[in-house]
Scaffold this active site. Structure first.
Site, short mmCIF file in Angstrom:
data_model
loop_
_atom_site.label_atom_id
_atom_site.label_comp_id
_atom_site.label_asym_id
_atom_site.label_seq_id
_atom_site.Cartn_x
_atom_site.Cartn_y
_atom_site.Cartn_z
CG HIS A 20 -1.74 -1.20 1.43
ND1 HIS A 20 -1.75 -1.91 2.60
CD2 HIS A 20 -2.57 -1.85 0.59
CE1 HIS A 20 -2.57 -2.94 2.48
NE2 HIS A 20 -3.08 -2.93 1.26
CB CYS A 125 -11.56 -15.98 -5.97
SG CYS A 125 -10.09 -15.61 -4.97
CB CYS A 128 -10.50 -12.03 -6.75
SG CYS A 128 -8.96 -12.78 -7.28
CB CYS A 142 -7.49 -17.74 -7.01
SG CYS A 142 -6.89 -16.04 -7.19
CE LYS A 294 0.81 -13.73 -2.27
NZ LYS A 294 -0.01 -13.28 -3.25
#
Ligand code: ME8
Length: 508
Positions: A20, A125, A128, A142, A294
């Site tokens: 962010h 999902c 998402c 996904c 990640k």
């Protein structure tokens, strides 16, 4: 030319993190850069506060949903000043004004026949917050969230997105800059080469009550994207606010690749159905990983903006983020990598150049901008390099190629440091016959620093302000004003302040 620039509105199901922070820093830097060019800018960010995920997060935290969203939204809002990110507007999807606009648009699109009701079953999902197609799955999961989607069967309202598919393809083809970098434009065109399905835009209240009620059926609330995307126009006074039309004509969105489809496909077709022109441009960046992995809560490697700033300061973090990631591609964060940039690029290259130059002006020229004599070849070479850099920097910044823009600045910083060594002003100072040469060399250095300080304003606002104050450079000067040699008035006082970037020994 003016600019209306947005970040995504962030979900309040989690606290702000490095990813962010990157989008917010980019948006702030681009805003400051456009202001440096004398352009009018309106920069909006905010929070996305409806949907399943948020209700789940509030339940997990054991608080009322409204109390929860207020708390996390405030956390985002309080994070931005720590990074010197200064938005002009902060929108929340729970704002009554936003909700009214969403309902008005739903009503209008419904009346136009672009929203219809039907049975539906599909793969949903949660990550998402949308239905995804079989084709998008990788090994049944996904690819973004690495979870298997759920089978959901229910009656819902749909937006007739397919009706606008050909229009969208034509628009993207006719406007090569509409989606950039090009890899994402190609991805969207490739997705659009298959028939587009209509977009499910509702949830039954029985399943999800935390949303905006459909004005034509109170048993349903809007589904996340139809609510969230509209923030981009509700935030600037749609439909009849005085600035709406002007700002919307200058709209550019910044996102990461995770939300490419909603922004490149849902949103332009929604706008078309509403009778509004599409946004001007969509800029898509890659992901930050942490130590090549990640970032995720379960791994426990989530990097918090407040902690980064506490350790390194806002300017260093901003520089690092912009210098390290090639816009559009993924990059990796580590405290060690920030430390290395801080000590080599900022403390050594920039900090030393600045303090050495100013100290020599103080010691050898009574702390005043020296009057230069005629420029010799090595002076002209540095001057030309600095002026060419300003043009190059401008071009790269316009393309959001922050990394290359900063490389161009640092190339000149390196040259200036070598120029000091090559001209050894401390030797010139020993010989009264070479006093004019000394003044020329130190003036050339100050002029070079002036150009550098100007380029750093959008990137490292605090350090650039300190440089400007020391030189002294008009803090309001725009970039075009700086694209000449000999702007600093001889005789003006120069002040040696504290070190711009003291070395940091160790990352915590
Ligand atoms: O998607 N690297 O909100 P969100 C780089 N509410 N950027 C990252 C990142 C990472 N690892 N992780 C997140 C939503 N981002 C919706 C948006 S807009 C109408 C609605 C940044 O909280 C990046 O900007 O999941 C990404 O697009 C955004 O956060 C997703 O934020």
């Amino acid at each position: 030319m003016s600019l209306y620039l947005t970040t995504p509105i962030f979900y309040v199901n989690a606290q702000p993190h490095l990813g962010h922070a990157y989008t917010a820093v980019v948006a702030d830097t681009v805003s400051r850069f456009h202001r440096l060019l004398g352009r009018e800018v309106f920069f909006q960010t905010g929070t996305d506060e409806h949907g399943d995920k948020i209700v789940q997060a509030a339940t997990a935290a054991g608080v009322e949903v409204k109390e929860y969203v207020d708390r996390i939204s405030a956390l985002f809002r309080e994070t931005w000043p720590l990074l010197a990110v200064e938005p002009d507007n902060y929108i929340r999807t729970t704002d009554p004004g936003h909700q009214a606009v969403v309902q008005q648009i739903l009503q209008q699109v419904h009346e136009r026949g672009d929203i219809y009701f039907r049975d539906y079953s599909g793969l949903y999902c949660r990550g998402c917050e949308r239905f995804i197609t079989e084709k998008e799955l990788v090994d049944g999961k996904c690819p973004d969230h690495l979870t298997a989607p759920e089978e959901v069967a229910e009656q819902n309202y749909f937006f007739r997105m397919s009706r606008y598919q050909q229009w969208l393809i034509d628009h993207i083809k006719a406007n090569p800059d509409f989606i950039s970098p090009e890899r994402y434009r190609n991805e969207v065109l490739s997705f659009l080469s298959e028939p587009l399905e209509d977009l499910c835009i509702s949830r039954p209240v029985s399943r999800l009550s935390w949303g905006i009620p459909l004005p034509f059926d109170s048993n349903f609330v809007t589904y996340v994207w139809f609510d969230a995307l509209i923030n981009y126009i509700s935030g600037i006074g749609y439909p009849d606010g005085p600035d709406f039309t002007r700002r919307w004509a200058a709209a550019e969105h910044l996102i990461a690749k995770d939300i490419l489809k909603p922004h490149a496909i849902f949103w332009p077709t929604m706008l078309k159905a509403m009778g509004l022109p599409p946004y001007r441009r969509l800029h898509v960046h890659g992901y930050w990983n942490v130590n090549e992995t990640k970032m995720s809560k379960s791994i426990g490697n989530v990097v918090r903006p407040a902690e980064m700033v506490e350790q390194f300061g806002a300017d260093t973090i901003r520089y690092f983020l912009l210098r390290e990631m090639s816009f559009g591609l993924d990059a990796s964060y580590s405290d060690q990598a920030v430390l290395a940039r801080r000590n080599s690029d900022l403390a050594n290259d920039l900090g030393n150049l600045f303090s050495r130059s100013l100290t020599m002006v103080k010691n050898f020229c009574q702390g005043r901008v020296p009057q230069p004599g005629p420029l010799g070849p090595e002076d002209r070479e540095l001057a030309n390099a600095a002026l060419a850099m300003l043009a190059d920097y401008r071009e790269k910044m316009e393309q959001l190629a922050f990394r290359q823009a900063l490389e161009a600045v640092w190339e000149v910083i390196g040259r200036a440091n070598r120029y000091i060594v090559g001209n050894a002003p401390w030797e010139l100072a020993k010989d009264p016959a070479r006093e004019e040469r000394l003044r020329t060399v130190l003036n050339t250095l100050l002029e070079t620093l002036r150009c550098i300080a100007c380029t750093l304003k959008p990137v490292m606002p605090a350090a650039a302000a300190r440089m400007a104050a020391a030189l002294p450079l008009d803090p309001e000067a725009n970039l075009a004003d700086q694209q000449q040699w000999g702007k600093l008035p001889p005789g003006a006082p120069v002040t040696v302040g504290e070190n711009l970037f003291p070395r940091i020994k160790q990352a915590k």
